[in-house]
Design a protein around this motif. Structure first.
Motif, short mmCIF file in Angstrom:
data_model
loop_
_atom_site.label_atom_id
_atom_site.label_comp_id
_atom_site.label_asym_id
_atom_site.label_seq_id
_atom_site.Cartn_x
_atom_site.Cartn_y
_atom_site.Cartn_z
N LEU A 5 5.19 -2.34 -7.66
CA LEU A 5 6.13 -2.81 -6.64
C LEU A 5 5.52 -3.94 -5.83
O LEU A 5 6.19 -4.93 -5.51
N THR A 6 4.24 -3.75 -5.47
CA THR A 6 3.55 -4.78 -4.70
C THR A 6 3.52 -6.08 -5.48
O THR A 6 3.77 -7.17 -4.96
N LEU A 7 3.22 -5.96 -6.76
CA LEU A 7 3.17 -7.11 -7.64
C LEU A 7 4.54 -7.79 -7.66
O LEU A 7 4.66 -8.99 -7.47
N ALA A 19 11.84 -11.77 1.16
CA ALA A 19 11.05 -10.62 0.75
C ALA A 19 9.86 -10.37 1.66
O ALA A 19 9.29 -9.30 1.64
N ALA A 20 9.44 -11.32 2.48
CA ALA A 20 8.29 -11.09 3.36
C ALA A 20 8.64 -10.03 4.39
O ALA A 20 9.74 -10.05 4.95
N PRO A 21 7.72 -9.06 4.62
CA PRO A 21 8.05 -7.96 5.54
C PRO A 21 8.25 -8.44 6.98
O PRO A 21 8.95 -7.80 7.74
N PHE A 22 7.60 -9.56 7.32
CA PHE A 22 7.69 -10.07 8.70
C PHE A 22 7.79 -11.58 8.66
O PHE A 22 7.22 -12.22 7.78
N THR A 23 8.48 -12.13 9.64
CA THR A 23 8.48 -13.60 9.75
C THR A 23 7.14 -14.06 10.31
O THR A 23 6.43 -13.30 10.97
N ASP A 24 6.84 -15.30 10.08
CA ASP A 24 5.59 -15.85 10.62
C ASP A 24 5.58 -15.79 12.14
O ASP A 24 4.54 -15.56 12.76
N ASP A 361 -1.75 5.57 8.41
CA ASP A 361 -1.03 6.30 7.37
C ASP A 361 0.46 6.13 7.61
O ASP A 361 0.89 5.67 8.67
N SER A 362 1.24 6.52 6.61
CA SER A 362 2.69 6.35 6.76
C SER A 362 3.42 7.37 5.91
O SER A 362 2.82 8.05 5.07
N ARG A 363 4.69 7.47 6.14
CA ARG A 363 5.58 8.19 5.21
C ARG A 363 6.90 7.41 5.19
O ARG A 363 7.77 7.62 6.03
N VAL A 364 6.97 6.50 4.25
CA VAL A 364 8.12 5.60 4.13
C VAL A 364 8.49 5.50 2.65
O VAL A 364 7.71 5.90 1.77
N ASN A 365 9.64 4.96 2.39
CA ASN A 365 10.04 4.75 1.01
C ASN A 365 9.01 3.87 0.30
O ASN A 365 8.48 2.93 0.88
N GLU A 366 8.78 4.18 -0.96
CA GLU A 366 7.73 3.42 -1.66
C GLU A 366 8.07 1.95 -1.78
O GLU A 366 7.18 1.10 -1.85
N ALA A 367 9.34 1.65 -1.77
CA ALA A 367 9.74 0.25 -1.83
C ALA A 367 9.38 -0.50 -0.56
O ALA A 367 9.36 -1.73 -0.53
N ALA A 368 9.07 0.26 0.48
CA ALA A 368 8.73 -0.37 1.77
C ALA A 368 7.23 -0.35 2.04
O ALA A 368 6.79 -0.70 3.13
N LEU A 369 6.46 0.06 1.04
CA LEU A 369 5.01 0.13 1.26
C LEU A 369 4.42 -1.22 1.63
O LEU A 369 3.46 -1.30 2.40
N ARG A 458 13.73 3.89 4.58
CA ARG A 458 14.32 5.11 4.02
C ARG A 458 14.82 4.89 2.61
O ARG A 458 15.09 3.76 2.24
N PRO A 459 15.08 5.99 1.83
CA PRO A 459 14.73 7.37 2.13
C PRO A 459 13.23 7.63 1.95
O PRO A 459 12.60 6.98 1.12
N ILE A 460 12.70 8.57 2.72
CA ILE A 460 11.25 8.83 2.65
C ILE A 460 10.95 9.80 1.50
O ILE A 460 11.82 10.57 1.10
N PRO A 461 9.75 9.74 0.97
CA PRO A 461 9.39 10.65 -0.12
C PRO A 461 9.27 12.09 0.39
O PRO A 461 9.00 12.32 1.56
N LEU A 462 9.47 13.03 -0.52
CA LEU A 462 9.29 14.45 -0.16
C LEU A 462 7.81 14.70 0.13
O LEU A 462 6.95 14.00 -0.37
N PRO A 463 7.56 15.75 0.93
CA PRO A 463 6.15 16.06 1.23
C PRO A 463 5.37 16.36 -0.06
O PRO A 463 5.93 16.93 -1.00
N GLN A 464 4.10 16.02 -0.08
CA GLN A 464 3.22 16.38 -1.20
C GLN A 464 2.99 17.89 -1.20
O GLN A 464 3.14 18.54 -0.18
N GLU A 465 2.56 18.42 -2.29
CA GLU A 465 2.28 19.85 -2.54
C GLU A 465 3.58 20.62 -2.69
O GLU A 465 4.43 20.61 -1.81
#
Ligand SMILES: [Zn+2]
Ligand SMILES: [Zn+2]
Ligand SMILES: [Zn+2]
Ligand SMILES: [Zn+2]
Lengths: 465, 465
Positions: A5-7, A19-24, A361-369, A458-465
């Motif tokens: 996704l980052t790529l 696509a830039a997460p923030f403006t300059d 740390d975070s808990r956000v949608n992976e598309a928003a990483l 959003r949507p956020i991933p489910l908790p691990q474990e």
């Protein structure tokens, strides 16, 4: 998944600024904010004021009401767009007096503190032979005959770690020890303090009873006193202990979540929540727990106001009521806002001392990483590194991801936190002004960026474990 | 003078073995003793036993009697030639309960401790406005109108030094503050704790009244509480304080100096005295003050016994009664032995924590400096250097040089001593076992050498200044 996704985002960024997460401009304003915050004494001054002018502030007490009044008045002077209170019904547990002594074979007094929510004892105290267990688990496995009529001593020593992970294995005995002891006929429960220090301060904190199980008194011994009791027991003779507590639960009271907002310029209906808890235990002045958090998040918003910057989203500072006695304010907040929780863009809480902050740390949608990765890059000059994406957000905020709310965790160095946590010794002198300033600067920049980020989390991933 | 004597002794030594302060055999036995002591847990075990099985031992209390019984029984098991008690009439001051709070403008409780010997307050406490002074001297200079009817707060902060020299400038206010405050009409005296820590333990210690001056209650605030009071006063509004003490002086009791001896083989009538005080304040277990000293000097003698060595002079361990409340045991010792003090070859006391020991001071005739210099050379492998020749000897021993008794001072590193001195926090966990072992090894070798030295140490020089 994340890498690709980052790529992809990187490739995209080459073609379009969307696509830039923030403006300059936002990034540049953020870095100015960082510099401003790193030259600010705002957090220290807030903390000094709260711990001096209010001091200890146990939920349901007169001091709790003064804390709310302090917060409201203080936030009103800081130039927020809105300051308001949301009522919370809180239990009122009264500590009373605690005293304890070995009666045989070597009479001497012991330093104890009542655990929050405990019942009291007879005025003459409860007196019995002590039986020791290394862990709550050992107590659970014990033959009831060994325990019947005795005072249970759970002698589980907490270990020191930067991230405080020594806490959770031991704190179970604080919450649950009295119930497990009572099930086997014990007359009281003594706990080695859940703390990493070796001073004669016992660490308080919440304990629970269970319907249908006898309510026995529960107290913590300071670590040196637990050592002493351990030495006495090793001598092989029966050790008798007298515990006196005049604790009691009183009538419920009304307290308040205290809220202050900077209204968003573009998306006022979207909220970046930064929280801390206003209440504290009653023996210290709640400097690290959680006066520091109150100061850090309040100063973060104030720095944005001071620089005359207008965030696109609403920045909401929530000073939660009654965290210490069971996230009461946070639960009330969630219940009151249940139909509007999707307005929360992201939430975070500062409740682990004064810092410094070393990781995001975070808990956000992976598309928003990529957004969170960029926040971490912006925080890097402050010594913050990027962490994982399964953050719990902090105590009060921890109940929000279940409702889909994205959270961030700005991890503080907690190496020394449990030296004073929930003791008389949690006072202003324990706070490092430089660490507090760094933490507040991190929250300042984080808050600014989240309030102006381009992506949905959003949507956020489910908790691990 | 010293240099030329040393030179002279050196020249003399080239011609005759008679001038050597010690025989080669004594030196060799001493170095074996040193190695033995550095592998011994004797001091630790004694200290663990005293602090665990007796705990706090305030003069005149039941615990004081148990301490005497403990010492007598313990010394009897160690193989001394003689163990005996010498009675001492001791005051019995009872601490009772202490509580304190700010009543206006920002109500909160404060951590205080009663100073030893203070009177109590009314059950409702004494309540008045606080007036602060930086030092006892400032209080003395103050206009009585400023002080009349108020609670005096002496806010003099102790500084940390290896040799503890921060103590004496501040402790004057502890002893004398209530008298000076009462002279100007104050109703109570509050002292910033005489201590170098920043924990919420107030440091107790002895205070005095003066004939003809009103006896007002006197208490110490912990350093964080003194900081808090200072911050409250800085806000400019009158600060009212309520102090409750139920302290009182009770009937005198009989306690004991506990003495144990290894009889000298050649000069049994000549005595090398090594002392410590058996009593302690009542809030901690007196681990550093002065359980460590008790353990160090007792183990030192025991190491000699264990190696089956016979000192030429008598080695006398004296565990003094009631040092804390005014050198009561030491004064009784001096009075009882006044006609035999010339039997004391040299005296020393361990009463500054657990060590390590870094320097040997002395007060002996200048012609005998070579003896003390040689002792220092023998102690050098333990990290001890040679100091000056105007030692005071330590608290209990300090009253002996006036009668011509030579003394030695084995200086301990006291950098951390005043962190816990006279607080609840003076407990076994604060003692470094390695430091304690080194100190005990130093006393072992020192004692052996002094008991076998060739030269007379008298007459001693007059005090400097
Ligand atoms: Zn907290
Ligand atoms: Zn807490
Ligand atoms: Zn002492
Ligand atoms: Zn002392």
């Amino acid at each position: 998944m994340r890498l690709s996704l980052t790529l992809f985002a990187g490739l995209l960024a080459a073609h379009t600024t969307l696509a830039a997460p923030f403006t300059d401009e936002i990034l540049s304003q953020g870095q100015q904010l960082r510099q401003h915050a790193m030259a600010s004494n705002r957090a220290w001054n807030l903390l000094e004021s709260l711990t001096t002018e209010v001091g200890p502030r146990l939920p349901g007490t007169e001091a709790d009401r003064r804390a709310v009044a302090w917060a409201k008045a203080k936030l009103n002077t800081l130039g927020f767009d809105r300051v308001y209170l949301e009522p919370v019904t809180v239990p009122h547990w009264h500590r009373g007096q605690a005293s304890a002594r070995i009666t045989t074979p070597f009479p001497q007094s012991m330093v104890v503190t009542a655990l929050g929510n405990t019942v009291g004892t007879d005025p003459a105290g409860v007196e019995a032979e002590v039986v020791a267990f290394n862990t709550l688990e050992d107590l659970k496995q014990a033959d009831p005959e060994q325990v019947m009529g005795k005072i249970v001593f759970i002698n589980h020593r907490m270990e020191r770690y930067k991230d405080g992970r020594g806490y959770s294995p031991v704190v179970k005995a604080r919450g649950r020890g009295a119930v497990e002891a009572a099930k086997k006929g014990a007359v009281a429960m003594l706990l080695r303090s859940v703390g990493t220090d070796s001073h004669r301060f016992a660490h308080t904190g919440m304990m629970r009873y269970q319907e249908g199980i006898a309510q026995i008194p529960a107290a913590a011994l300071s670590n040196p006193d637990a050592d002493q009791l351990e030495r006495l027991l090793k001598r092989g003779e029966p050790v008798r202990f007298n515990l006196k507590l005049s604790s009691e639960t009183r009538r419920e009271q009304i307290s308040y979540n205290v809220v202050a907002e900077i209204t968003g310029s573009t998306h006022p209906e979207q909220v970046v929540l930064i929280g801390a808890h206003l209440d504290s235990w009653d023996e210290g002045t709640g400097a690290l727990d959680d006066g520091a958090g109150v100061a850090i998040v309040t100063a973060a918003a104030k720095h944005i106001i001071e620089r005359n910057l207008k965030p696109k989203r609403t920045v909401r500072v929530v000073l939660f009521a009654a965290e210490e006695i069971g996230l009461i304010g946070a639960k009330a907040y969630k219940a009151a806002h249940l139909d509007r929780l999707d307005s929360l863009y992201i939430a975070a809480e500062a409740d682990f001392g004064a810092g410094p902050i070393y990781r995001l740390d975070s808990r956000v949608n992976e598309a928003a990483l990529e957004t969170m990765d960029e926040v971490a890059r912006q925080l890097a000059p402050l010594g913050v590194e990027r962490g994982h994406n399964h953050s719990w957000g902090g105590p009060d905020v921890s109940i929000l991801p279940d409702e889909g709310v994205p959270v961030a965790g700005l991890s503080m160095d907690g190496s020394d936190y449990f030296d004073v946590h929930h003791t008389m010794d949690d006072t202003l002198d324990k706070v490092d002004p430089d660490a507090l300033r760094q933490s507040s600067a991190v929250y300042t920049l984080y808050t600014w960026l989240m309030a102006n980020a381009e992506q949905s989390l959003r949507p956020i991933p489910l908790p691990q474990e």
